[in-house]
Write an enzyme that holds these catalytic residues in place. Structure first.
Site, PDB file in Angstrom:
ATOM      1  N   GLU A 189       0.827  -1.216   0.000  1.00  0.00           N
ATOM      2  CA  GLU A 189       0.000   0.000   0.000  1.00  0.00           C
ATOM      3  C   GLU A 189       0.857   1.260   0.000  1.00  0.00           C
ATOM      4  O   GLU A 189       0.434   2.299  -0.491  1.00  0.00           O
ATOM      5  CB  GLU A 189      -0.909   0.036   1.244  1.00  0.00           C
ATOM      6  CG  GLU A 189      -2.263  -0.598   1.027  1.00  0.00           C
ATOM      7  CD  GLU A 189      -3.248  -0.340   2.165  1.00  0.00           C
ATOM      8  OE1 GLU A 189      -2.857   0.182   3.222  1.00  0.00           O
ATOM      9  OE2 GLU A 189      -4.417  -0.688   1.989  1.00  0.00           O
ATOM     10  N   HIS A 227       9.032 -26.510  -1.510  1.00  0.00           N
ATOM     11  CA  HIS A 227       8.416 -27.655  -2.178  1.00  0.00           C
ATOM     12  C   HIS A 227       7.230 -27.221  -3.027  1.00  0.00           C
ATOM     13  O   HIS A 227       6.438 -28.053  -3.465  1.00  0.00           O
ATOM     14  CB  HIS A 227       8.021 -28.697  -1.138  1.00  0.00           C
ATOM     15  CG  HIS A 227       9.207 -29.170  -0.346  1.00  0.00           C
ATOM     16  ND1 HIS A 227       9.871 -30.350  -0.631  1.00  0.00           N
ATOM     17  CD2 HIS A 227       9.886 -28.596   0.678  1.00  0.00           C
ATOM     18  CE1 HIS A 227      10.895 -30.481   0.205  1.00  0.00           C
ATOM     19  NE2 HIS A 227      10.931 -29.422   1.009  1.00  0.00           N
ATOM     20  N   LYS A 247     -14.184  -0.214  -4.027  1.00  0.00           N
ATOM     21  CA  LYS A 247     -15.306   0.146  -3.143  1.00  0.00           C
ATOM     22  C   LYS A 247     -16.412   0.808  -3.950  1.00  0.00           C
ATOM     23  O   LYS A 247     -17.588   0.498  -3.773  1.00  0.00           O
ATOM     24  CB  LYS A 247     -14.840   1.097  -2.036  1.00  0.00           C
ATOM     25  CG  LYS A 247     -13.890   0.464  -1.040  1.00  0.00           C
ATOM     26  CD  LYS A 247     -13.530   1.439   0.063  1.00  0.00           C
ATOM     27  CE  LYS A 247     -12.417   0.883   0.929  1.00  0.00           C
ATOM     28  NZ  LYS A 247     -11.845   1.855   1.841  1.00  0.00           N
TER      29      LYS A 247
HETATM   30  O1  PA5 Z   1      -3.740   0.947   5.759  1.00  0.00           O
HETATM   31  C1  PA5 Z   1      -4.884   1.330   5.580  1.00  0.00           C
HETATM   32  O2  PA5 Z   1      -5.171   2.519   5.678  1.00  0.00           O
HETATM   33  C2  PA5 Z   1      -6.013   0.375   5.252  1.00  0.00           C
HETATM   34  O3  PA5 Z   1      -5.595  -0.915   5.033  1.00  0.00           O
HETATM   35  C3  PA5 Z   1      -6.992   0.374   6.403  1.00  0.00           C
HETATM   36  O4  PA5 Z   1      -6.305   0.004   7.553  1.00  0.00           O
HETATM   37  C4  PA5 Z   1      -8.152  -0.578   6.166  1.00  0.00           C
HETATM   38  O5  PA5 Z   1      -8.790  -0.243   4.975  1.00  0.00           O
HETATM   39  C5  PA5 Z   1      -9.134  -0.496   7.323  1.00  0.00           C
HETATM   40  O6  PA5 Z   1      -9.568   0.813   7.478  1.00  0.00           O
HETATM   41  P1  PA5 Z   1     -10.362   1.276   8.744  1.00  0.00           P
HETATM   42  O7  PA5 Z   1      -9.513   1.134   9.927  1.00  0.00           O
HETATM   43  O8  PA5 Z   1     -10.715   2.698   8.453  1.00  0.00           O
HETATM   44  O9  PA5 Z   1     -11.603   0.408   8.846  1.00  0.00           O
END
Ligand code: PA5
Length: 443
Positions: free
Chosen positions: A285, A306, A420
């Site tokens: 990310e 393996h 989303k």
């Molecule tokens: O790193 C990030 O920002 C995302 O992976 C969020 O942690 C994930 O989408 C969960 O978001 P939230 O804590 O707002 O539910």
């Protein structure tokens, strides 16, 4: 002695003075807050800012949940899930369920998928157990945990009534925004705050990770202590050669620039499997944007030799490998001699299993290097809360430096919105009417 050392002797990268200077400048940007994404740098000094009273408050709430429930269901996804899951797996005995003296409560996870079967099986499995829940969402609006929480909240209220539910549910969310914050305030749930300036994937050392881990009995003070040590070891002004995060970030970027587009993180300890998953989110990310970034992949060894071993040895030469190497196992198992020796293993008699594992690790490293897969080793002395705390911060700091070296903002994730929008349009969420028409025409 540092808890994390980086060995780059088999990476095939010559570090120049210019590379060092760039890494030092990137590290300085994290400290000065003058780089991209500087609204989200709260994690940089987070370990040293955690006070004893914060640890005590988390421990106290955890103790209340422990006293009430056999099973605590921890609801969250992405950065609100993977840190706790990773540390919990690392610190747990995988065969705990078979032990007569079972550790209670058991921490289970929900809201990290939208699987009906997973949800049904979780609810069914916990029917005969007393339950409590920790619901974690920074935005407070994420669909997956929101669905799971609606169901688990209803189950808790049905069993114990609304008043007692407020003693069995704890929320971890933003201080003011989001549906979860509104709901927690209205229902009177104890609430912990996720700081504004700490993004999800950097939040393991906030109550997001610390509360579930304290419930599970992990020594969170030791975890934080380890992170504090690494905060110091990677601070601005630490010489490049002594800063493991700067070294790791520099070498992986040099490898990327030379055509190694995929990094495989692996270890010879299966308990670290979810550290791989946490790391994949952190780096994927943070760096995968603007058409660039190393693709983070992972293996658990020797099992995956393996399955993936063939590709790593001889497939497309776009890979490099980073191995988390654990010096000391916590247990001792010696291979015994056998008078018949039908399996031909007597040459190993008297050796500990860890010696065999070590030789596998060294042998694989050389084989992969010979096959054109550069190898980095992240060496840790043992798997303990303190060392894992250091490891987490080591990777976080390296990720920040690495993202700046790559020229991206390592603290945003604009790409995660695309799915989303489509999902909401397909689910006919109010406000998505036009998108619904458009997407249905494409199906
Ligand atoms: O790193 C990030 O920002 C995302 O992976 C969020 O942690 C994930 O989408 C969960 O978001 P939230 O804590 O707002 O539910």
């Amino acid at each position: 002695m540092k808890n994390v050392k980086v060995d780059i002797s088999k990476a095939g990268v010559e570090i120049t003075a210019e590379m060092e200077a760039r890494a030092q400048a990137a590290n300085s940007l994290l400290h000065s807050g003058k780089g991209a994404g500087n609204d989200f740098l709260g994690w940089v000094r987070l370990p040293s800012s955690i006070t004893d009273s914060e640890i005590a408050a988390i421990t106290e709430t955890a103790a209340k949940l422990r006293a009430k429930a056999d099973v605590v269901i921890c609801i969250g996804i992405g950065g609100s899930y993977l840190g706790a899951k990773a540390v919990l797996e690392a610190m747990s005995n995988p065969f705990q369920l078979l032990h007569k003296e079972q550790q209670t409560p058991t921490v289970l996870f929900a809201g990290q998928n939208i699987s009906e079967d997973y949800t049904a099986e979780l609810l069914a499995a916990t029917k005969e157990h007393s339950i409590a829940a920790i619901v974690i969402s920074k935005s407070g609006t994420t669909t997956e945990p929101a669905i799971a929480f609606r169901l688990i909240k209803a189950e808790i209220e049905k069993r114990y009534g609304k008043q007692e539910a407020a003693e069995r549910i704890v929320a971890v969310t933003d201080k003011a925004r989001g549906a979860l914050k509104t709901l927690a305030t209205q229902e009177g749930y104890p609430t912990f705050v996720i700081p504004d300036d700490v993004g999800g994937r950097y939040s393991v050392l906030t109550p997001v990770g610390l509360l579930p881990l304290a419930v599970a009995g992990v020594d969170i003070a030791a975890l934080v202590r380890g992170a504090q040590e690494m905060e110091q070891a990677t601070a601005e002004g630490v010489p490049f050669a002594e800063n493991p995060s700067a070294i790791y970030a520099t070498v992986r970027n040099a490898l990327y620039a030379s055509g190694k587009k995929i990094e495989i993180l692996g270890s010879y300890e299966p308990k670290l499997q979810y550290i791989n998953e946490w790391w994949k989110q952190l780096y994927g990310e943070s760096e995968g944007k603007q058409g660039k970034g190393i693709f983070p992949a992972s293996v658990t060894l020797t099992a995956d030799l393996h399955s993936m071993g063939q590709y790593i040895q001889e497939g497309e030469r776009t890979l490099f490998e980073t191995i988390i190497s654990v010096a000391r196992p916590a247990s001792k198992v010696v291979i015994e001699a056998d008078s018949e020796n039908l399996d031909g293993l007597n040459y190993l008699a008297g050796k500990r299993i860890s010696e065999v594992n070590r030789m596998a690790e060294l042998g694989v490293q050389l084989a992969h290097v010979d096959g054109g897969v550069p190898n980095l080793r992240v060496e840790i002395p043992e798997i303990s809360a303190e060392v894992i705390g250091s490891l987490l911060y080591f990777f976080e700091k390296a990720c920040g430096i690495s993202g700046y070296l790559l020229g991206v903002n390592p603290f945003d994730q604009p790409g995660v919105e695309a799915y989303k929008k489509n999902m909401f349009a397909l689910l006919e969420k109010p406000g998505y009417e036009e998108a619904t028409k458009a997407i249905k025409a494409r199906l």
